[in-house]
Design a protein around this motif. Structure first.
Motif, PDB file in Angstrom:
ATOM      1  N   ARG A 174       0.919  -1.083   0.209  1.00  0.00           N
ATOM      2  CA  ARG A 174      -0.015   0.203   0.346  1.00  0.00           C
ATOM      3  C   ARG A 174       0.743   1.328  -0.224  1.00  0.00           C
ATOM      4  O   ARG A 174       0.062   2.307  -0.761  1.00  0.00           O
ATOM      5  N   ALA A 175       1.764   1.012   0.715  1.00  0.00           N
ATOM      6  CA  ALA A 175       3.028   2.195   1.124  1.00  0.00           C
ATOM      7  C   ALA A 175       3.702   2.638  -0.222  1.00  0.00           C
ATOM      8  O   ALA A 175       3.678   3.737  -0.711  1.00  0.00           O
ATOM      9  N   ILE A 176       4.368   1.465  -1.071  1.00  0.00           N
ATOM     10  CA  ILE A 176       5.020   1.799  -2.142  1.00  0.00           C
ATOM     11  C   ILE A 176       4.063   2.430  -3.117  1.00  0.00           C
ATOM     12  O   ILE A 176       4.580   2.864  -3.905  1.00  0.00           O
ATOM     13  N   THR A 177       2.630   1.572  -3.186  1.00  0.00           N
ATOM     14  CA  THR A 177       1.807   1.931  -4.229  1.00  0.00           C
ATOM     15  C   THR A 177       1.054   3.791  -4.109  1.00  0.00           C
ATOM     16  O   THR A 177       1.593   3.975  -5.221  1.00  0.00           O
ATOM     17  N   ARG A 178       0.903   3.948  -3.278  1.00  0.00           N
ATOM     18  CA  ARG A 178       0.873   5.162  -2.838  1.00  0.00           C
ATOM     19  C   ARG A 178       2.367   6.525  -3.095  1.00  0.00           C
ATOM     20  O   ARG A 178       1.930   7.245  -4.148  1.00  0.00           O
ATOM     21  N   ASP A 179       3.397   6.064  -2.975  1.00  0.00           N
ATOM     22  CA  ASP A 179       3.808   6.989  -3.345  1.00  0.00           C
ATOM     23  C   ASP A 179       5.044   6.987  -4.565  1.00  0.00           C
ATOM     24  O   ASP A 179       4.319   8.187  -5.196  1.00  0.00           O
ATOM     25  N   ALA A 180       4.682   5.377  -5.427  1.00  0.00           N
ATOM     26  CA  ALA A 180       4.793   5.336  -6.399  1.00  0.00           C
ATOM     27  C   ALA A 180       3.524   6.503  -7.489  1.00  0.00           C
ATOM     28  O   ALA A 180       4.063   7.030  -8.211  1.00  0.00           O
ATOM     29  N   ARG A 181       2.028   6.128  -6.935  1.00  0.00           N
ATOM     30  CA  ARG A 181       1.960   6.678  -7.508  1.00  0.00           C
ATOM     31  C   ARG A 181       1.388   7.521  -7.941  1.00  0.00           C
ATOM     32  O   ARG A 181       0.711   8.602  -9.146  1.00  0.00           O
ATOM     33  N   ALA A 182       2.137   8.729  -6.755  1.00  0.00           N
ATOM     34  CA  ALA A 182       1.971  10.012  -6.788  1.00  0.00           C
ATOM     35  C   ALA A 182       2.469  10.480  -7.822  1.00  0.00           C
ATOM     36  O   ALA A 182       2.375  11.561  -8.197  1.00  0.00           O
ATOM     37  N   ALA A 183       3.692  10.233  -7.943  1.00  0.00           N
ATOM     38  CA  ALA A 183       4.274  10.753  -9.058  1.00  0.00           C
ATOM     39  C   ALA A 183       4.365   9.682 -10.494  1.00  0.00           C
ATOM     40  O   ALA A 183       4.501  10.783 -11.388  1.00  0.00           O
ATOM     41  N   TYR A 184       4.358   8.573 -10.357  1.00  0.00           N
ATOM     42  CA  TYR A 184       4.038   8.437 -11.662  1.00  0.00           C
ATOM     43  C   TYR A 184       2.424   7.394 -11.709  1.00  0.00           C
ATOM     44  O   TYR A 184       2.743   6.781 -11.590  1.00  0.00           O
ATOM     45  N   PRO A 185       1.713   8.099 -11.984  1.00  0.00           N
ATOM     46  CA  PRO A 185       0.397   7.898 -12.025  1.00  0.00           C
ATOM     47  C   PRO A 185      -0.631   6.701 -12.838  1.00  0.00           C
ATOM     48  O   PRO A 185      -0.770   5.544 -11.949  1.00  0.00           O
ATOM     49  N   THR A 186       0.317   6.114 -13.699  1.00  0.00           N
ATOM     50  CA  THR A 186       0.272   5.018 -14.727  1.00  0.00           C
ATOM     51  C   THR A 186       1.063   3.319 -14.587  1.00  0.00           C
ATOM     52  O   THR A 186       1.156   3.160 -15.246  1.00  0.00           O
ATOM     53  N   LEU A 187       2.413   3.657 -13.240  1.00  0.00           N
ATOM     54  CA  LEU A 187       3.297   3.123 -13.396  1.00  0.00           C
ATOM     55  C   LEU A 187       2.932   1.249 -13.072  1.00  0.00           C
ATOM     56  O   LEU A 187       2.411   1.560 -12.030  1.00  0.00           O
ATOM     57  N   PRO A 188       3.427   0.323 -13.903  1.00  0.00           N
ATOM     58  CA  PRO A 188       2.741  -0.438 -12.749  1.00  0.00           C
ATOM     59  C   PRO A 188       3.034  -1.550 -11.883  1.00  0.00           C
ATOM     60  O   PRO A 188       4.629  -0.901 -11.820  1.00  0.00           O
ATOM     61  N   ILE A 189       2.680  -2.137 -11.114  1.00  0.00           N
ATOM     62  CA  ILE A 189       3.392  -2.672  -9.725  1.00  0.00           C
ATOM     63  C   ILE A 189       3.073  -3.710  -9.645  1.00  0.00           C
ATOM     64  O   ILE A 189       1.454  -3.989  -9.362  1.00  0.00           O
ATOM     65  N   VAL A 190       3.481  -4.663  -9.644  1.00  0.00           N
ATOM     66  CA  VAL A 190       3.747  -6.132  -9.515  1.00  0.00           C
ATOM     67  C   VAL A 190       4.660  -6.631  -8.110  1.00  0.00           C
ATOM     68  O   VAL A 190       5.701  -6.072  -7.947  1.00  0.00           O
ATOM     69  N   ALA A 191       3.891  -7.791  -7.231  1.00  0.00           N
ATOM     70  CA  ALA A 191       4.146  -7.719  -6.477  1.00  0.00           C
ATOM     71  C   ALA A 191       4.515  -9.267  -6.254  1.00  0.00           C
ATOM     72  O   ALA A 191       3.980  -9.981  -6.597  1.00  0.00           O
ATOM     73  N   THR A 192       6.233  -9.470  -6.032  1.00  0.00           N
ATOM     74  CA  THR A 192       6.106 -11.279  -6.592  1.00  0.00           C
ATOM     75  C   THR A 192       6.679 -12.261  -5.724  1.00  0.00           C
ATOM     76  O   THR A 192       7.380 -11.526  -4.453  1.00  0.00           O
ATOM     77  N   SER A 193       7.501 -12.801  -5.562  1.00  0.00           N
ATOM     78  CA  SER A 193       8.469 -13.614  -5.118  1.00  0.00           C
ATOM     79  C   SER A 193       9.101 -15.067  -6.037  1.00  0.00           C
ATOM     80  O   SER A 193       8.339 -15.520  -6.004  1.00  0.00           O
ATOM     81  N   ALA A 194       9.860 -14.706  -6.318  1.00  0.00           N
ATOM     82  CA  ALA A 194      11.460 -16.068  -6.996  1.00  0.00           C
ATOM     83  C   ALA A 194      10.891 -17.300  -5.845  1.00  0.00           C
ATOM     84  O   ALA A 194      10.981 -18.274  -6.531  1.00  0.00           O
ATOM     85  N   GLU A 195      10.862 -17.087  -4.511  1.00  0.00           N
ATOM     86  CA  GLU A 195      10.599 -18.420  -4.415  1.00  0.00           C
ATOM     87  C   GLU A 195       9.125 -19.170  -3.974  1.00  0.00           C
ATOM     88  O   GLU A 195       9.390 -19.943  -4.433  1.00  0.00           O
ATOM     89  N   SER A 196       8.394 -17.955  -3.902  1.00  0.00           N
ATOM     90  CA  SER A 196       7.045 -19.147  -3.296  1.00  0.00           C
ATOM     91  C   SER A 196       6.235 -19.380  -5.305  1.00  0.00           C
ATOM     92  O   SER A 196       5.150 -19.734  -5.597  1.00  0.00           O
ATOM     93  N   GLY A 197       6.894 -17.557  -6.350  1.00  0.00           N
ATOM     94  CA  GLY A 197       5.772 -18.488  -8.006  1.00  0.00           C
ATOM     95  C   GLY A 197       4.746 -16.780  -7.689  1.00  0.00           C
ATOM     96  O   GLY A 197       5.004 -16.367  -8.041  1.00  0.00           O
TER      97      GLY A 197
END
Ligand code: GTP
Ligand code: MG
Length: 227
Positions: A174-197
């Motif tokens: 939530r915090a990452i999305t709020r801050d990033a979107r404030a500067a870059y409204p259309t930036l795609p954001i994807v949460a990942t794990s190389a461990e769990s997939g």
């Protein structure tokens, strides 16, 4: 009446190492659209490439920061949704923020990455990775601003989501999305794990869109699509 067409889903068919170089000019010539993986040392760039292509050891990873030196190019063969074939290049970049590098290495890092980001004509998008436990640090924000300046599309990839509880993961996202979107409204954001997939299908989808392989109208001279 025609038979209903069989539904084919997206798949990675194979991945191969193509080349390694210390400068952008040393890389194999730009033939296919490519995406690059950038971010702090140890954030999980090389691990994520392995996970995206279902290979445990295509790219070398290490718990010691500074595993990746130079620029490494990998080529993946894909089957797109609907069944068409495509190829895409992936470039693993060395991480930043690693104090133990030699002075020479630190001096050459900036020009190497900048040269690549500025001059690689086949570069379609940069996947900027940030650790779920750290969020977007100053250096990451600088890189995002630099990419925006170069008009290079970016995808913000949050890594190592398996390392924290569900609650911490959600709060961090939530915090990452709020801050990033404030500067870059259309930036795609994807949460990942190389461990769990976690997030791997979503990241492939965002990558296919950013490279025009799926989703958006291709540019006038479409690249990569095979008959
Ligand atoms: P440099 O090449 O030094 O820039 O690092 P890198 O960003 O390529 O990181 P790398 O993929 O080598 O991973 C660093 C360490 O984090 C390794 O020990 C990986 O096993 C671990 N790691 C990477 N991704 C994940 C993840 O999603 N979950 C967990 N639990 N560990 C991860
Ligand atoms: Mg690496």
């Amino acid at each position: 009446m025609s038979e209903p067409r069989e539904k084919t889903s997206f798949a990675v068919l194979d991945a191969t190492f193509i080349g390694h170089a210390k400068t952008v000019e040393g890389l194999p010539p730009p033939m296919l659209a490519e995406v690059a993986f950038a971010g702090k040392s140890n954030v999980g760039k090389s691990s994520l490439i392995n996970k995206l292509v279902n290979r445990r050891k295509l790219v070398r990873t290490s718990s010691t920061p500074g595993a990746t030196r130079g620029l490494s190019l990998f080529r993946v063969r894909l089957r797109l949704e609907g069944g068409a074939g495509a190829e895409l290049d992936l470039v693993d970049l060395p991480g930043y923020g690693f104090a133990q590098r030699s002075k020479d290495e630190r001096r050459s890092w900036g020009p190497m990455i900048e040269g690549y980001l500025e001059r690689r004509v086949s570069l379609r998008a940069v996947l900027l990775l940030v650790d779920v436990r750290r969020g977007v640090a100053e250096e990451d924000a600088q890189l995002l601003a630099y990419l925006a300046h170069l008009e290079r599309p970016a995808i913000l990839v949050v890594t190592k989501c398996d390392k924290v509880s569900r609650r911490e993961r959600d709060a961090s996202l939530r915090a990452i999305t709020r801050d990033a979107r404030a500067a870059y409204p259309t930036l795609p954001i994807v949460a990942t794990s190389a461990e769990s997939g976690e997030g791997i299908p979503e990241l492939w989808k965002a990558t296919r869109r950013a490279t025009f392989l799926e989703g958006a109208a291709p540019p006038a001279h479409g690249m990569n699509q095979l008959p």
